[in-house]
Design a protein around this motif. Structure first.
Motif, mmCIF file in Angstrom:
data_model
loop_
_atom_site.group_PDB
_atom_site.id
_atom_site.type_symbol
_atom_site.label_atom_id
_atom_site.label_comp_id
_atom_site.label_asym_id
_atom_site.label_seq_id
_atom_site.Cartn_x
_atom_site.Cartn_y
_atom_site.Cartn_z
ATOM 1 N N GLY A 100 -28.599 99.356 16.472
ATOM 2 C CA GLY A 100 -29.873 99.170 15.687
ATOM 3 C C GLY A 100 -30.254 100.375 14.641
ATOM 4 O O GLY A 100 -29.176 101.278 14.545
ATOM 5 N N GLU A 101 -31.126 100.456 14.056
ATOM 6 C CA GLU A 101 -31.661 101.300 13.364
ATOM 7 C C GLU A 101 -31.678 102.769 14.082
ATOM 8 O O GLU A 101 -31.743 102.991 15.089
ATOM 9 N N GLN A 102 -31.290 103.800 13.017
ATOM 10 C CA GLN A 102 -31.539 105.155 13.341
ATOM 11 C C GLN A 102 -32.789 105.553 13.252
ATOM 12 O O GLN A 102 -33.656 105.107 12.389
ATOM 13 N N GLN A 103 -33.201 106.387 14.354
ATOM 14 C CA GLN A 103 -34.575 106.851 14.521
ATOM 15 C C GLN A 103 -34.617 108.160 13.685
ATOM 16 O O GLN A 103 -34.165 109.337 14.294
ATOM 17 N N LEU A 104 -34.837 108.200 12.433
ATOM 18 C CA LEU A 104 -34.752 109.426 11.628
ATOM 19 C C LEU A 104 -35.196 110.915 12.311
ATOM 20 O O LEU A 104 -34.848 111.677 11.944
ATOM 21 N N ASN A 105 -36.566 110.624 12.752
ATOM 22 C CA ASN A 105 -37.146 111.594 13.253
ATOM 23 C C ASN A 105 -36.904 112.242 14.563
ATOM 24 O O ASN A 105 -37.454 113.291 15.154
ATOM 25 N N ARG A 106 -35.955 111.471 15.321
ATOM 26 C CA ARG A 106 -35.559 111.612 16.871
ATOM 27 C C ARG A 106 -34.160 112.777 16.536
ATOM 28 O O ARG A 106 -33.565 112.603 16.186
ATOM 29 N N ALA A 107 -34.721 113.780 17.653
ATOM 30 C CA ALA A 107 -33.726 114.961 17.940
ATOM 31 C C ALA A 107 -32.657 114.280 18.568
ATOM 32 O O ALA A 107 -32.939 113.451 19.578
ATOM 33 N N LEU A 108 -31.325 114.814 18.780
ATOM 34 C CA LEU A 108 -30.287 114.404 19.794
ATOM 35 C C LEU A 108 -30.621 114.919 20.819
ATOM 36 O O LEU A 108 -31.089 116.267 21.016
ATOM 37 N N ASP A 109 -30.293 114.622 22.045
ATOM 38 C CA ASP A 109 -30.406 115.111 23.476
ATOM 39 C C ASP A 109 -29.728 116.627 23.404
ATOM 40 O O ASP A 109 -29.049 116.831 22.774
ATOM 41 N N THR A 110 -30.244 117.248 24.337
ATOM 42 C CA THR A 110 -29.760 118.705 24.673
ATOM 43 C C THR A 110 -28.120 118.618 24.874
ATOM 44 O O THR A 110 -27.701 117.894 25.574
ATOM 45 N N GLY A 111 -27.595 119.464 24.203
ATOM 46 C CA GLY A 111 -26.095 119.613 24.095
ATOM 47 C C GLY A 111 -25.381 118.809 23.486
ATOM 48 O O GLY A 111 -24.100 118.906 23.049
#
Length: 163
Positions: A100-111
């Protein structure tokens, strides 16, 4: 849980920091308390790719074993036993589905450093950088058309109750 995400003949992988350096993997992770297998896969994909993901089929279930030394301790000279070994058994549920859509303001998980889109040949050629040999197996099973309906999986209501 592992998400096998394919679009236009390319597979979305994540590049992540591991104890062995930067490695490639499917967006994947663990089952959290109170989660179904399908919900865990969707959550892990979101956390590691910042994209919504809806699992639509189970590709395959893998059981694998991984061993590595846990310390740099020399073998016990008196008994001749080897250094401690970490022995882990993984049960991987691999799902395919709709990205689905990219969540533009979401950071990727640690690592997680980034996501990559690779062709099957590029995935195969990068095997030395794979976090797990199951990465290629998941892709090959997906390419072979292996799919099982999600109705094969049942989450008892007791799992969803955290009391």
């Amino acid at each position: 849980m592992a998400a096998i995400i394919e679009r236009d003949g390319r597979f979305m992988l994540v590049e992540e920091h591991t104890s062995a350096g930067l490695q490639l993997n499917n967006p994947a992770g663990h089952l959290d308390p109170g989660e179904s297998l399908v919900a865990a896969c969707a959550r892990e994909a979101l956390e590691e790719t910042a994209h919504l993901f809806t699992p639509t089929a189970l590709v395959v279930v893998y059981l694998s074993r991984f061993q590595r030394p846990t310390t740099s301790v020399a073998p016990d000279e008196a008994h001749g036993s080897p250094a401690d070994v970490e022995d882990i058994t993984y049960l991987r549920f691999a799902f395919c589905g709709q990205l689905g859509e990219q969540q533009l303001n979401r950071a990727l998980d640690t690592g997680i450093v980034r996501t990559l889109w690779l062709t099957p040949d590029e995935v195969r050629a990068s095997a030395a950088r794979h976090r797990s040999p199951l990465l290629v197996r998941c892709m090959e099973d997906y390419l072979a058309g292996q799919r099982f309906p999600l109705e094969l999986l049942t989450t008892d209501s007791s799992v969803l109750r955290l009391t």
